[in-house]
Design a protein around this motif. Structure first.
Motif, PDB file in Angstrom:
ATOM      1  N   ALA A   1       0.838  -1.200   0.000  1.00 41.85           N
ATOM      2  CA  ALA A   1       0.000   0.000   0.000  1.00 41.85           C
ATOM      3  C   ALA A   1       0.875   1.252   0.000  1.00 41.85           C
ATOM      4  N   LEU A   2       1.920   1.227   0.827  1.00 36.11           N
ATOM      5  CA  LEU A   2       2.784   2.398   0.920  1.00 36.11           C
ATOM      6  C   LEU A   2       3.587   2.622  -0.352  1.00 36.11           C
ATOM      7  N   CYS A   3       3.680   1.586  -1.178  1.00 30.09           N
ATOM      8  CA  CYS A   3       4.339   1.774  -2.472  1.00 30.09           C
ATOM      9  C   CYS A   3       3.503   2.685  -3.360  1.00 30.09           C
ATOM     10  N   ARG A   4       2.212   2.744  -3.086  1.00 28.04           N
ATOM     11  CA  ARG A   4       1.322   3.504  -3.957  1.00 28.04           C
ATOM     12  C   ARG A   4       0.865   4.808  -3.351  1.00 28.04           C
ATOM     13  N   ALA A   5       0.894   4.910  -2.022  1.00 31.52           N
ATOM     14  CA  ALA A   5       0.395   6.142  -1.424  1.00 31.52           C
ATOM     15  C   ALA A   5       0.897   6.299  -0.004  1.00 31.52           C
ATOM     16  N   GLU A   6       0.904   7.528   0.419  1.00 20.46           N
ATOM     17  CA  GLU A   6       1.196   7.831   1.809  1.00 20.46           C
ATOM     18  C   GLU A   6      -0.114   7.709   2.570  1.00 20.46           C
ATOM     19  N   LEU A   7      -0.127   6.953   3.657  1.00 15.06           N
ATOM     20  CA  LEU A   7      -1.389   6.667   4.335  1.00 15.06           C
ATOM     21  C   LEU A   7      -1.231   6.769   5.846  1.00 15.06           C
ATOM     22  N   CYS A   8      -2.350   7.079   6.518  1.00 19.48           N
ATOM     23  CA  CYS A   8      -2.324   7.119   7.976  1.00 19.48           C
ATOM     24  C   CYS A   8      -2.580   5.724   8.537  1.00 19.48           C
ATOM     25  N   VAL A   9      -2.321   5.566   9.808  1.00 19.49           N
ATOM     26  CA  VAL A   9      -2.430   4.248  10.433  1.00 19.49           C
ATOM     27  C   VAL A   9      -3.838   3.695  10.290  1.00 19.49           C
ATOM     28  N   CYS A  10      -4.786   4.571  10.484  1.00 17.01           N
ATOM     29  CA  CYS A  10      -6.187   4.145  10.396  1.00 17.01           C
ATOM     30  C   CYS A  10      -6.488   3.555   9.027  1.00 17.01           C
ATOM     31  N   ASP A  11      -6.074   4.261   7.994  1.00 16.56           N
ATOM     32  CA  ASP A  11      -6.317   3.763   6.639  1.00 16.56           C
ATOM     33  C   ASP A  11      -5.532   2.480   6.386  1.00 16.56           C
ATOM     34  N   LEU A  12      -4.320   2.480   6.855  1.00 15.77           N
ATOM     35  CA  LEU A  12      -3.504   1.285   6.647  1.00 15.77           C
ATOM     36  C   LEU A  12      -4.140   0.071   7.317  1.00 15.77           C
ATOM     37  N   SER A  13      -4.735   0.302   8.478  1.00 14.44           N
ATOM     38  CA  SER A  13      -5.357  -0.827   9.166  1.00 14.44           C
ATOM     39  C   SER A  13      -6.522  -1.376   8.352  1.00 14.44           C
ATOM     40  N   LYS A  14      -7.151  -0.506   7.588  1.00 14.27           N
ATOM     41  CA  LYS A  14      -8.242  -0.974   6.733  1.00 14.27           C
ATOM     42  C   LYS A  14      -7.697  -1.765   5.556  1.00 14.27           C
ATOM     43  N   VAL A  15      -6.648  -1.255   4.966  1.00 13.22           N
ATOM     44  CA  VAL A  15      -6.059  -1.956   3.834  1.00 13.22           C
ATOM     45  C   VAL A  15      -5.529  -3.322   4.275  1.00 13.22           C
ATOM     46  N   ALA A  16      -4.904  -3.343   5.445  1.00 14.09           N
ATOM     47  CA  ALA A  16      -4.307  -4.590   5.923  1.00 14.09           C
ATOM     48  C   ALA A  16      -5.331  -5.506   6.573  1.00 14.09           C
ATOM     49  N   ARG A  17      -6.521  -4.979   6.781  1.00 19.93           N
ATOM     50  CA  ARG A  17      -7.582  -5.734   7.445  1.00 19.93           C
ATOM     51  C   ARG A  17      -7.125  -6.275   8.798  1.00 19.93           C
ATOM     52  N   ARG A  18      -6.504  -5.383   9.556  1.00 24.29           N
ATOM     53  CA  ARG A  18      -6.064  -5.728  10.900  1.00 24.29           C
ATOM     54  C   ARG A  18      -6.520  -4.622  11.835  1.00 24.29           C
ATOM     55  N   SER A  19      -6.503  -4.890  13.134  1.00 24.67           N
ATOM     56  CA  SER A  19      -6.847  -3.855  14.091  1.00 24.67           C
ATOM     57  C   SER A  19      -5.798  -2.754  14.040  1.00 24.67           C
ATOM     58  N   MET A  20      -6.164  -1.617  14.541  1.00 22.46           N
ATOM     59  CA  MET A  20      -5.209  -0.514  14.491  1.00 22.46           C
ATOM     60  C   MET A  20      -3.975  -0.774  15.349  1.00 22.46           C
ATOM     61  N   PRO A  21      -4.114  -1.306  16.552  1.00 17.99           N
ATOM     62  CA  PRO A  21      -2.892  -1.598  17.305  1.00 17.99           C
ATOM     63  C   PRO A  21      -1.970  -2.571  16.566  1.00 17.99           C
TER      64      PRO A  21
END
Lengths: 133, 133
Positions: free
Chosen positions: A66-86
């Motif tokens: 995901a980070l290869c394509r865009a700069e993202l916040c943790v919240c968004d990254l957690s959605k992309v990774a389908r994992r909890s935020m922690p």
DNA sequence: AGGTCACTTCCACGGTTGCGAAAATAACGA
DNA sequence: TCGTTATTTTCGCAACCGTGGAAGTGACCT
């Protein structure tokens, strides 16, 4: 386990290679020496293994891809990774410790991005090499 | 994913995020959707992670680095890797299962060699990229 | 054949890892 | 200021991993 009860095992003298050691200098010692000489030192080996271990987990692969394509916040990254935020945050810390990602605070949001171009390269080659099998 | 508006954020009173879930659609959902769309499917992600996990252990890195330079038997490899022969053999099985190395029997000796050119490439870039840091 | 040897498989055990949940921290808005 | 919220830290747990040692397998050699 020392107890030999139910199964009469053929106990061998079990000398030479009982420990798994190669008893003989069965080696092609020339090749071994050459290869050992060319081998990186333990620290370098460790760094390489550590680097690859960062990419050895599906969650981290998803994050980095995901980070290869865009700069993202943790919240968004957690959605992309389908994992909890922690969980996502923890993986990001690990990647940050290894110097693979960097972050930037914008208000309350932490925007993460790639810090090491090697990641992109490695992911690309692994992805299209993977199709071959 | 449903892409609607790419709003900075207009937060509404969502419940407490005690579970670590992001309560709001705090997302830049446009970016998230784009990134998700570009993301490889789970199987591909898994394969990539698996591939990298093969290189995430110092013993295996040593083994593979050696195989980049020569075809070697298990006994010799165990010397290069400085591990017992069973340990070396087990790692080789793992690498074989992943299709990264292949072997050839010559009498009692099992000669292992690289089966996937990606390994050499990956090790090289990781080694000289590793110096940066 | 019998013995030896290279290799593999089995097994148990420490150590590590990824995870969710909960608590703690920092930073915004009202 | 206080409440809210994104992020981090901590913690405990279950699963996994790499290892050495012992046992098993099959091939060479005499």
């Amino acid at each position: 386990m020392e107890v030999t009860s139910a199964r009469p095992r053929r106990v061998r003298p079990a000398r030479a290679n009982a420990t798994g050691e190669c008893a003989v200098v069965c080696v092609d010692s020339r090749k071994v020496a050459a290869v050992c000489a060319a081998a990186p030192d333990d620290a370098a080996i460790g760094r390489v293994a550590e680097r690859f271990s960062a990419l050895s987990d599906p969650t981290r692969v998803r994050i980095l891809h995901a980070l290869c394509r865009a700069e993202l916040c943790v919240c968004d990254l957690s959605k992309v990774a389908r994992r909890s935020m922690p969980a996502t945050s923890q993986q990001l810390q690990l990647l940050r410790r290894l110097g693979l990602v960097k972050f930037r605070m914008d208000g309350r949001l932490a925007y993460y991005s790639l810090a090491d171009p090697w990641v992109r390269e490695a992911l690309e080659t692994a992805l299209d090499g993977g199709g071959t099998r």
